[in-house]
Design a protein around this motif. Sequence first.
Motif, short mmCIF file in Angstrom:
data_model
loop_
_atom_site.label_atom_id
_atom_site.label_comp_id
_atom_site.label_asym_id
_atom_site.label_seq_id
_atom_site.Cartn_x
_atom_site.Cartn_y
_atom_site.Cartn_z
N HIS A 18 0.82 -1.21 0.00
CA HIS A 18 0.00 0.00 0.00
C HIS A 18 0.86 1.27 0.00
N ASN A 19 2.18 1.10 -0.16
CA ASN A 19 3.14 2.22 -0.26
C ASN A 19 3.29 3.01 1.04
N ILE A 20 2.82 2.46 2.14
CA ILE A 20 2.93 3.17 3.42
C ILE A 20 4.38 3.21 3.88
N ILE A 21 5.12 2.13 3.68
CA ILE A 21 6.53 2.12 4.05
C ILE A 21 7.31 3.11 3.19
N THR A 22 7.03 3.11 1.90
CA THR A 22 7.72 4.02 0.99
C THR A 22 7.46 5.48 1.35
N ILE A 23 6.19 5.80 1.61
CA ILE A 23 5.83 7.18 1.97
C ILE A 23 6.56 7.60 3.25
#
Length: 232
Positions: A18-23
């Motif tokens: 969900h791209n939460i780590i990337t964000i």
Amino acid sequence: MISFLKQLKWQLILLNKHNIITISLVVTIVYGVILYFLKETSNIEMFLVSLILNDPSVIGYFFIALAIYTEIKHGVFSALFVTPVNIHEYLISKIIALSLIGTICSIGLALSIKGLDFNIINFTIGSFSICLLSAILGLIVLTFASEFLNFALLSIPVFFLFTGVPLLDYLGVINISGLKYLLPVQAGLDLIDNAVRGSMINYYYVYLSLMIYTPFLYFIAHRLFTNRYVTQ
């Protein structure tokens, strides 16, 4: 324990998907670069403590809601609880996964200013506890909202009381005196301030506060979450 570790791994995979780590990492890098060039500024350590109070709390509080609402949107959530998944493992693994991310990001911010010249143990425990309690609080609030926009609106007064009041007191904008020790996040704030600035700390209060608030708030979150999403 093995099933819990598998669930924790799965939660980290979902957060990455969900791209939460990337964000989180991108925001941390941006903040870290800015802090690095400002590290000689006066009162930069107080600013760092203020930022650390907000950064992991935002990751824990808002991202746990975002992750769950995303699961609901994609139909994962409705199918989840017809499987033999343990609700405690599901909730705790999601809370810990976000808390690990928040803690790593916080340590990155501290390194950008302090290098290794800070109490890493107190800092880690303080940052982790803030993110942990924030995620649990996020679970509680999301049970009263049907979608993320409603959650965000409900969060304005809740999040202000949770982090805004202790932050304003820490910065000297307001003075709530001994009442600050009744706030869940104060123990984590004391640990971070001690780690970064070497301030005095009452370890009895800090760990007693964490041992009381963490299970108490989780009990409430589990009860509300179960009634709203599992047994309805």
